[in-house]
Write a protein that holds these residues in place. Structure first.
Motif, PDB file in Angstrom:
ATOM      1  N   ASP A 156       0.815  -1.219   0.000  1.00  0.00           N
ATOM      2  CA  ASP A 156       0.000   0.000   0.000  1.00  0.00           C
ATOM      3  C   ASP A 156       0.847   1.267   0.000  1.00  0.00           C
ATOM      4  O   ASP A 156       0.312   2.360  -0.167  1.00  0.00           O
ATOM      5  N   ASN A 157       2.151   1.104   0.231  1.00  0.00           N
ATOM      6  CA  ASN A 157       3.063   2.235   0.428  1.00  0.00           C
ATOM      7  C   ASN A 157       2.475   3.202   1.459  1.00  0.00           C
ATOM      8  O   ASN A 157       2.392   4.407   1.249  1.00  0.00           O
ATOM      9  N   ASP A 158       2.094   2.626   2.592  1.00  0.00           N
ATOM     10  CA  ASP A 158       1.371   3.357   3.624  1.00  0.00           C
ATOM     11  C   ASP A 158       2.145   3.362   4.939  1.00  0.00           C
ATOM     12  O   ASP A 158       2.082   2.408   5.718  1.00  0.00           O
ATOM     13  N   PRO A 159       2.874   4.454   5.210  1.00  0.00           N
ATOM     14  CA  PRO A 159       3.652   4.512   6.454  1.00  0.00           C
ATOM     15  C   PRO A 159       2.788   4.570   7.714  1.00  0.00           C
ATOM     16  O   PRO A 159       3.293   4.324   8.808  1.00  0.00           O
ATOM     17  N   SER A 160       1.493   4.844   7.573  1.00  0.00           N
ATOM     18  CA  SER A 160       0.642   4.905   8.765  1.00  0.00           C
ATOM     19  C   SER A 160       0.453   3.529   9.405  1.00  0.00           C
ATOM     20  O   SER A 160       0.024   3.437  10.553  1.00  0.00           O
ATOM     21  N   GLN A 161       0.800   2.457   8.689  1.00  0.00           N
ATOM     22  CA  GLN A 161       0.689   1.108   9.242  1.00  0.00           C
ATOM     23  C   GLN A 161       1.926   0.717  10.065  1.00  0.00           C
ATOM     24  O   GLN A 161       1.895  -0.264  10.800  1.00  0.00           O
ATOM     25  N   LEU A 162       2.989   1.478   9.946  1.00  0.00           N
ATOM     26  CA  LEU A 162       4.256   1.118  10.577  1.00  0.00           C
ATOM     27  C   LEU A 162       4.280   1.266  12.101  1.00  0.00           C
ATOM     28  O   LEU A 162       4.892   0.441  12.776  1.00  0.00           O
ATOM     29  N   PRO A 163       3.639   2.302  12.681  1.00  0.00           N
ATOM     30  CA  PRO A 163       3.718   2.442  14.143  1.00  0.00           C
ATOM     31  C   PRO A 163       3.191   1.231  14.914  1.00  0.00           C
ATOM     32  O   PRO A 163       3.717   0.914  15.988  1.00  0.00           O
ATOM     33  N   ALA A 164       2.200   0.532  14.383  1.00  0.00           N
ATOM     34  CA  ALA A 164       1.683  -0.657  15.074  1.00  0.00           C
ATOM     35  C   ALA A 164       2.769  -1.719  15.186  1.00  0.00           C
ATOM     36  O   ALA A 164       2.920  -2.364  16.231  1.00  0.00           O
ATOM     37  N   ILE A 165       3.531  -1.887  14.123  1.00  0.00           N
ATOM     38  CA  ILE A 165       4.619  -2.874  14.112  1.00  0.00           C
ATOM     39  C   ILE A 165       5.707  -2.444  15.090  1.00  0.00           C
ATOM     40  O   ILE A 165       6.197  -3.246  15.892  1.00  0.00           O
ATOM     41  N   THR A 166       6.086  -1.183  15.001  1.00  0.00           N
ATOM     42  CA  THR A 166       7.130  -0.656  15.879  1.00  0.00           C
ATOM     43  C   THR A 166       6.727  -0.805  17.340  1.00  0.00           C
ATOM     44  O   THR A 166       7.546  -1.199  18.181  1.00  0.00           O
ATOM     45  N   ASN A 167       5.467  -0.536  17.646  1.00  0.00           N
ATOM     46  CA  ASN A 167       4.976  -0.649  19.017  1.00  0.00           C
ATOM     47  C   ASN A 167       5.102  -2.084  19.535  1.00  0.00           C
ATOM     48  O   ASN A 167       5.561  -2.308  20.655  1.00  0.00           O
TER      49      ASN A 167
END
Length: 130
Positions: free
Chosen positions: A102-113
């Protein structure tokens, strides 16, 4: 300047290898998670800057780290803890893959968390084992 960057990268790699060679298993897991988190920051930067080739390489590194963490689990002996870690690593890999598609950085914080919480847990386990 490029020679400096190459030298710095070689020094960092040598330092990392030396630390890994003397680390206990808990410290190794923390080192892998730290590497994952560093690479995740790069993924976000590459996504935002539309550097798709670099994004792909960074995502591949993250997935390799998750795969390494997952492959170290003993699902036969590890019980519920190993199953839960397996599921968390799988969730992170699947979410990372979807964020890439999706080229969607908004999904990344969940992974980082998730990974930051795991890191804290491994640090606590390591400190009690010492």
């Amino acid at each position: 300047m490029q020679e400096f960057d190459v030298g710095l990268a070689a020094y960092q790699q040598t330092t990392t290898h030396a630390q890994a060679a003397t680390a206990d298993p808990h410290k190794l897991v923390v080192m892998l998670i730290d590497g994952f988190l560093d690479e995740m920051a790069r993924v976000e930067g590459h996504m935002k800057a539309e550097r798709y080739m670099h994004k792909g390489k960074s995502i591949s590194k993250c997935i390799e780290i998750l795969s390494g963490l997952d492959s170290a689990l003993d699902l036969q002996q590890g019980g519920q803890v190993a199953d839960n870690l397996h599921n968390l690593y799988d969730y992170c890999a699947q979410t990372l893959f979807q964020a890439s598609v999706d080229n969607d950085p908004s999904q990344l914080p969940a992974i980082t968390n998730v990974m930051e919480n795991l890191r804290e847990g491994w640090l606590m386990i390591g400190s009690k084992a010492s």
